[in-house]
Design an enzyme around this catalytic site. Structure first.
Site, PDB file in Angstrom:
ATOM      1  N   ASP A 160     -48.215  63.467 -21.994  1.00  0.00           N
ATOM      2  CA  ASP A 160     -46.886  63.408 -22.611  1.00  0.00           C
ATOM      3  C   ASP A 160     -46.352  64.767 -23.028  1.00  0.00           C
ATOM      4  O   ASP A 160     -45.619  64.890 -24.021  1.00  0.00           O
ATOM      5  CB  ASP A 160     -46.897  62.454 -23.828  1.00  0.00           C
ATOM      6  N   GLU A 161     -46.706  65.790 -22.270  1.00  0.00           N
ATOM      7  CA  GLU A 161     -46.246  67.149 -22.597  1.00  0.00           C
ATOM      8  C   GLU A 161     -44.815  67.389 -22.132  1.00  0.00           C
ATOM      9  O   GLU A 161     -44.214  68.416 -22.484  1.00  0.00           O
ATOM     10  CB  GLU A 161     -47.165  68.188 -21.932  1.00  0.00           C
ATOM     11  N   GLY A 162     -44.306  66.478 -21.289  1.00  0.00           N
ATOM     12  CA  GLY A 162     -42.966  66.680 -20.719  1.00  0.00           C
ATOM     13  C   GLY A 162     -43.054  67.040 -19.242  1.00  0.00           C
ATOM     14  O   GLY A 162     -42.145  67.671 -18.701  1.00  0.00           O
ATOM     15  N   LYS A 163     -44.127  66.599 -18.589  1.00  0.00           N
ATOM     16  CA  LYS A 163     -44.319  66.907 -17.152  1.00  0.00           C
ATOM     17  C   LYS A 163     -43.161  66.365 -16.315  1.00  0.00           C
ATOM     18  O   LYS A 163     -42.661  67.046 -15.421  1.00  0.00           O
ATOM     19  CB  LYS A 163     -45.645  66.285 -16.655  1.00  0.00           C
ATOM     20  N   GLY A 164     -42.743  65.124 -16.636  1.00  0.00           N
ATOM     21  CA  GLY A 164     -41.694  64.475 -15.845  1.00  0.00           C
ATOM     22  C   GLY A 164     -40.411  65.280 -15.847  1.00  0.00           C
ATOM     23  O   GLY A 164     -39.814  65.513 -14.796  1.00  0.00           O
ATOM     24  N   LYS A 165     -40.002  65.737 -17.017  1.00  0.00           N
ATOM     25  CA  LYS A 165     -38.772  66.530 -17.105  1.00  0.00           C
ATOM     26  C   LYS A 165     -38.879  67.777 -16.225  1.00  0.00           C
ATOM     27  O   LYS A 165     -37.945  68.122 -15.503  1.00  0.00           O
ATOM     28  CB  LYS A 165     -38.486  66.934 -18.561  1.00  0.00           C
TER      29      LYS A 165
ATOM     30  N   GLY B 181     -46.340  57.687 -17.986  1.00  0.00           N
ATOM     31  CA  GLY B 181     -44.932  57.398 -18.269  1.00  0.00           C
ATOM     32  C   GLY B 181     -44.228  58.730 -18.325  1.00  0.00           C
ATOM     33  O   GLY B 181     -44.440  59.495 -19.256  1.00  0.00           O
ATOM     34  N   HIS B 182     -43.450  59.049 -17.287  1.00  0.00           N
ATOM     35  CA  HIS B 182     -42.791  60.354 -17.207  1.00  0.00           C
ATOM     36  C   HIS B 182     -41.288  60.152 -17.380  1.00  0.00           C
ATOM     37  O   HIS B 182     -40.647  59.483 -16.571  1.00  0.00           O
ATOM     38  CB  HIS B 182     -43.098  61.030 -15.866  1.00  0.00           C
TER      39      HIS B 182
ATOM     40  N   GLN C 273     -51.154  62.381 -16.993  1.00  0.00           N
ATOM     41  CA  GLN C 273     -52.045  62.546 -18.156  1.00  0.00           C
ATOM     42  C   GLN C 273     -52.167  64.037 -18.502  1.00  0.00           C
ATOM     43  O   GLN C 273     -51.234  64.779 -18.262  1.00  0.00           O
ATOM     44  CB  GLN C 273     -53.426  61.917 -17.901  1.00  0.00           C
TER      45      GLN C 273
ATOM     46  N   LEU D 151     -39.835  72.821 -27.957  1.00  0.00           N
ATOM     47  CA  LEU D 151     -39.775  73.856 -28.993  1.00  0.00           C
ATOM     48  C   LEU D 151     -38.709  73.486 -30.029  1.00  0.00           C
ATOM     49  O   LEU D 151     -38.852  73.783 -31.212  1.00  0.00           O
ATOM     50  CB  LEU D 151     -39.457  75.212 -28.332  1.00  0.00           C
ATOM     51  N   ASP D 152     -37.661  72.789 -29.572  1.00  0.00           N
ATOM     52  CA  ASP D 152     -36.569  72.374 -30.472  1.00  0.00           C
ATOM     53  C   ASP D 152     -37.059  71.470 -31.597  1.00  0.00           C
ATOM     54  O   ASP D 152     -36.457  71.445 -32.678  1.00  0.00           O
ATOM     55  CB  ASP D 152     -35.478  71.644 -29.669  1.00  0.00           C
TER      56      ASP D 152
ATOM     57  N   SER E  12     -38.485  74.622 -22.712  1.00  0.00           N
ATOM     58  CA  SER E  12     -37.637  73.436 -22.759  1.00  0.00           C
ATOM     59  C   SER E  12     -37.199  73.203 -24.204  1.00  0.00           C
ATOM     60  O   SER E  12     -38.027  73.209 -25.123  1.00  0.00           O
ATOM     61  CB  SER E  12     -38.433  72.239 -22.225  1.00  0.00           C
TER      62      SER E  12
HETATM   63  P1  GDP Z   1     -44.826  63.275 -19.586  1.00  0.00           P
HETATM   64  O1  GDP Z   1     -45.679  62.071 -19.578  1.00  0.00           O
HETATM   65  O2  GDP Z   1     -45.623  64.534 -19.674  1.00  0.00           O
HETATM   66  O3  GDP Z   1     -43.821  63.311 -18.481  1.00  0.00           O
HETATM   67  O4  GDP Z   1     -44.000  63.219 -20.949  1.00  0.00           O
HETATM   68  P2  GDP Z   1     -43.246  61.920 -21.554  1.00  0.00           P
HETATM   69  O5  GDP Z   1     -42.039  61.657 -20.758  1.00  0.00           O
HETATM   70  O6  GDP Z   1     -44.205  60.804 -21.744  1.00  0.00           O
HETATM   71  O7  GDP Z   1     -42.927  62.433 -23.008  1.00  0.00           O
HETATM   72  C1  GDP Z   1     -42.125  63.542 -23.243  1.00  0.00           C
HETATM   73  C2  GDP Z   1     -40.898  63.098 -24.060  1.00  0.00           C
HETATM   74  O8  GDP Z   1     -40.241  64.235 -24.568  1.00  0.00           O
HETATM   75  C3  GDP Z   1     -39.862  62.368 -23.221  1.00  0.00           C
HETATM   76  O9  GDP Z   1     -39.200  61.435 -24.037  1.00  0.00           O
HETATM   77  C4  GDP Z   1     -38.906  63.477 -22.790  1.00  0.00           C
HETATM   78  O10 GDP Z   1     -37.587  63.013 -22.531  1.00  0.00           O
HETATM   79  C5  GDP Z   1     -38.929  64.347 -24.018  1.00  0.00           C
HETATM   80  N1  GDP Z   1     -38.751  65.779 -23.780  1.00  0.00           N
HETATM   81  C6  GDP Z   1     -39.171  66.537 -22.739  1.00  0.00           C
HETATM   82  N2  GDP Z   1     -38.920  67.835 -22.973  1.00  0.00           N
HETATM   83  C7  GDP Z   1     -38.313  67.901 -24.188  1.00  0.00           C
HETATM   84  C8  GDP Z   1     -37.851  68.975 -25.015  1.00  0.00           C
HETATM   85  O11 GDP Z   1     -37.938  70.130 -24.679  1.00  0.00           O
HETATM   86  N3  GDP Z   1     -37.324  68.625 -26.219  1.00  0.00           N
HETATM   87  C9  GDP Z   1     -37.213  67.331 -26.646  1.00  0.00           C
HETATM   88  N4  GDP Z   1     -36.686  67.113 -27.838  1.00  0.00           N
HETATM   89  N5  GDP Z   1     -37.651  66.313 -25.898  1.00  0.00           N
HETATM   90  C10 GDP Z   1     -38.208  66.585 -24.703  1.00  0.00           C
HETATM   91  P1  IMO Z   2     -48.722  60.718 -18.989  1.00  0.00           P
HETATM   92  O1  IMO Z   2     -48.807  60.955 -17.508  1.00  0.00           O
HETATM   93  C1  IMO Z   2     -50.776  59.944 -22.747  1.00  0.00           C
HETATM   94  C2  IMO Z   2     -54.476  57.640 -22.530  1.00  0.00           C
HETATM   95  C3  IMO Z   2     -54.454  56.250 -23.155  1.00  0.00           C
HETATM   96  C4  IMO Z   2     -55.896  56.156 -23.610  1.00  0.00           C
HETATM   97  C5  IMO Z   2     -56.673  56.849 -22.491  1.00  0.00           C
HETATM   98  C6  IMO Z   2     -57.259  55.900 -21.454  1.00  0.00           C
HETATM   99  O2  IMO Z   2     -47.506  59.966 -19.389  1.00  0.00           O
HETATM  100  O3  IMO Z   2     -48.930  61.984 -19.738  1.00  0.00           O
HETATM  101  P2  IMO Z   2     -56.186  54.469 -19.476  1.00  0.00           P
HETATM  102  O4  IMO Z   2     -55.177  53.366 -19.509  1.00  0.00           O
HETATM  103  O5  IMO Z   2     -55.785  55.638 -18.638  1.00  0.00           O
HETATM  104  O6  IMO Z   2     -57.573  53.993 -19.140  1.00  0.00           O
HETATM  105  O7  IMO Z   2     -56.279  54.973 -21.013  1.00  0.00           O
HETATM  106  O8  IMO Z   2     -55.734  57.714 -21.866  1.00  0.00           O
HETATM  107  N1  IMO Z   2     -53.429  57.871 -21.522  1.00  0.00           N
HETATM  108  C7  IMO Z   2     -52.346  58.625 -21.749  1.00  0.00           C
HETATM  109  N2  IMO Z   2     -51.922  59.249 -22.869  1.00  0.00           N
HETATM  110  N3  IMO Z   2     -50.080  60.073 -21.604  1.00  0.00           N
HETATM  111  C8  IMO Z   2     -50.518  59.489 -20.472  1.00  0.00           C
HETATM  112  O9  IMO Z   2     -49.928  59.691 -19.265  1.00  0.00           O
HETATM  113  C9  IMO Z   2     -51.678  58.692 -20.517  1.00  0.00           C
HETATM  114  N4  IMO Z   2     -52.359  57.954 -19.599  1.00  0.00           N
HETATM  115  C10 IMO Z   2     -53.431  57.483 -20.224  1.00  0.00           C
HETATM  116  O10 IMO Z   2     -53.549  56.188 -24.224  1.00  0.00           O
HETATM  117  O11 IMO Z   2     -56.090  56.906 -24.783  1.00  0.00           O
HETATM  118 MG    MG Z   3     -45.946  60.291 -20.669  1.00  0.00          MG
END
Ligand code: GDP
Ligand code: IMO
Ligand code: MG
Length: 434
Positions: free
Chosen positions: A13-18, A40-41, A224, A332-333, A413
């Site tokens: 959830d670092e923001g890979k999708g964006k 979930g991206h 992940q 960073l925001d 970002s």
């Molecule tokens: P991913 O799994 O690495 O693609 O990340 P997620 O989408 O699960 O979570 C990142 C969340 O932060 C999403 O809701 C994005 O829309 C949001 N996001 C991404 N970059 C930024 C940013 O620079 N600032 C803010 N406020 N939100 C961001």
């Molecule tokens: P993205 O791509 C954050 C975590 C789950 C759990 C562990 C194992 O959006 O960054 P699993 O269902 O894979 O066997 O669960 O890994 N987890 C994630 N946490 N972002 C994800 O994907 C994750 N995918 C799995 O919450 O702790």
């Molecule tokens: Mg995610």
């Protein structure tokens, strides 16, 4: 030619999708190489949000998207995602989406085992996403997985399902006290999926090789994060695949020599969903502030994400494990308005200073963070588009991350939108070693 790998450096959830969506503009092909719909991206384009779980985040840029052999794919989720995109007016067809014939299929028993096991574990649970990811990878390694290529051959598919179900139903009923599944019901449902997905099934490895020979730009989308990696993460609180950059090669079917740059996505603080140790976790008002301002809820399960300070012990681990060539600093925001901000530079454990990420979860759980403190900035920065315009203290924070990690920040970002980005160096245009 540039082949670029995007990986998460923390716990996902670092923001890979964006960032994949942003860079997809400059790529010809985007390929996912591991994981499944545990990911979930989130992409935000023109104020509209789309969350992709399986289809690579390049789909909104109209590029060719590939699902590599390293994935475990729930066909129901894939079809749902394809339909959702079509409803949004995005073209999805066999000419712009292909699935590797050797990707493994998530079956109904994988999901049921995942959920029943977690329930049985009680407070010792991993906190999985419940999508059947672990059980599906287990079957792959046990050589009893069912792959997309079998969807093309109804007789082999049927034979494999019946062969595997005897063992699965025994395990479900006798060990997990869960209901058995009728194999024929699986065959009936999956034969419908086969009709829909057959035109998409392809030899992705050959296709990538051809594209590389034609000097196409390829973007490898990781899911992940490095600390959820099955080998290098906080085992057992990890996912069941290799999330590190090395798997971009194995999970897509090309040799590692074809990968040019590895970009690590770093959230300006740390989050984690699910169980497991988290050294810099904040349990106070600041943690709550970050959680709220960052809207830190899991994109797949909706769970509240745990929040804490940026951890350089983790980031340095990621630099080494992935051979990162540059960083993208996201969110960073979210830190705007905090009086002080901390960066963890080492751990203290039983009176000793540790600089390398410990493998032993008991040791990791007993570590406390050693931090450097920075003055914050009060101005919101989501409208800033150049590095120079950032508040001085934000620049100092960024500079220190570069110094401590030894890796340059190429993109910053400052909001979820595609346009809310400061591009210092576009990795598709700068020279090979940056
Ligand atoms: P991913 O799994 O690495 O693609 O990340 P997620 O989408 O699960 O979570 C990142 C969340 O932060 C999403 O809701 C994005 O829309 C949001 N996001 C991404 N970059 C930024 C940013 O620079 N600032 C803010 N406020 N939100 C961001
Ligand atoms: P993205 O791509 C954050 C975590 C789950 C759990 C562990 C194992 O959006 O960054 P699993 O269902 O894979 O066997 O669960 O890994 N987890 C994630 N946490 N972002 C994800 O994907 C994750 N995918 C799995 O919450 O702790
Ligand atoms: Mg995610």
């Amino acid at each position: 030619m540039s082949n670029i790998v995007i990986v998460g450096t923390q716990w996902g959830d670092e923001g890979k999708g964006k960032i994949v969506d942003l860079l997809a503009e400059f790529a010809d092909i985007i390929i996912r190489f591991q994981g499944g719909n545990n990911a979930g991206h989130t992409l935000v384009v023109d104020g509209k949000q789309f969350i992709s779980h399986l289809i690579p985040s390049g789909i909104l840029q109209g590029k060719v998207c590939l699902i590599g052999n390293g994935l475990v794919v729930d066909p129901a989720v894939l079809i749902e995602e394809m339909d959702l995109l079509t409803d949004m007016g995005i073209k999805v067809g066999p000419d712009n989406l292909r699935i590797s014939e050797t990707a493994n299929l998530i079956m109904p028993y994988h999901k049921q085992i995942d959920l029943a096991r977690e329930e049985m574990k009680g407070d010792k649970k991993i906190g999985t996403t419940g999508r059947g990811i672990g059980p599906c990878y287990e079957d792959k390694v046990a050589r009893m997985g069912i792959r997309f290529v079998e969807l093309l051959d109804p007789d082999t598919f049927k034979e494999k399902v019946f062969a595997v179900m005897e063992e699965k139903n025994f395990y479900l009923e006798k060990f997990l006290s869960s209901a058995p599944i009728d194999p024929q019901s699986i065959i009936d449902i999956y034969s419908e999926y086969a009709k829909k997905l057959s035109p998409y099934i392809s030899n992705v490895s050959v296709e990538l090789d051809r594209a590389i020979k034609q000097e196409k730009h390829i973007l490898f989308e990781g899911a992940q994060g490095t600390h959820l990696d099955i080998d290098h993460g906080t085992y057992p609180y990890v996912t069941s695949s290799n999330t590190v950059a090395g798997n971009a090669s194995c999970g897509s079917g090309i040799g590692p020599g074809k990968l040019d740059k590895i970009i690590g996505i770093v959230k300006a603080y740390t989050t984690r969903v699910g169980s497991g140790p988290f050294t810099t976790e904040l349990f106070d008002e600041t943690g709550e502030k970050i959680q709220k301002k960052g809207a830190e809820f899991g994109a797949t399960t909706g769970r509240k994400r745990r929040c804490g300070w940026l951890d350089m012990v983790m980031l340095k681990n990621s630099v080494r494990l992935n051979s990162l060539t540059s960083l993208v600093l996201t969110k960073l925001d979210v830190l705007s308005g905090l009086e002080t901000i901390e960066i963890c530079t080492a751990y203290e454990c039983n009176g000793k200073i540790i600089k390398d990420f410990p493998a032993d979860q008991k040791v990791l759980s007993s570590c406390t963070p050693v931090c450097e403190t920075f003055s914050g900035w009060s101005r919101e920065i989501d409208d800033i588009r150049t590095l120079e315009d950032l508040p001085e203290n934000a620049k100092k924070y960024l500079k220190r991350i570069e110094e401590l990690s030894g890796v340059p920040v190429g993109i910053v970002s400052v909001g979820p939108g595609r346009e809310q980005t400061i591009i210092v160096n576009n990795p598709f245009f700068i020279d090979k070693n940056c």
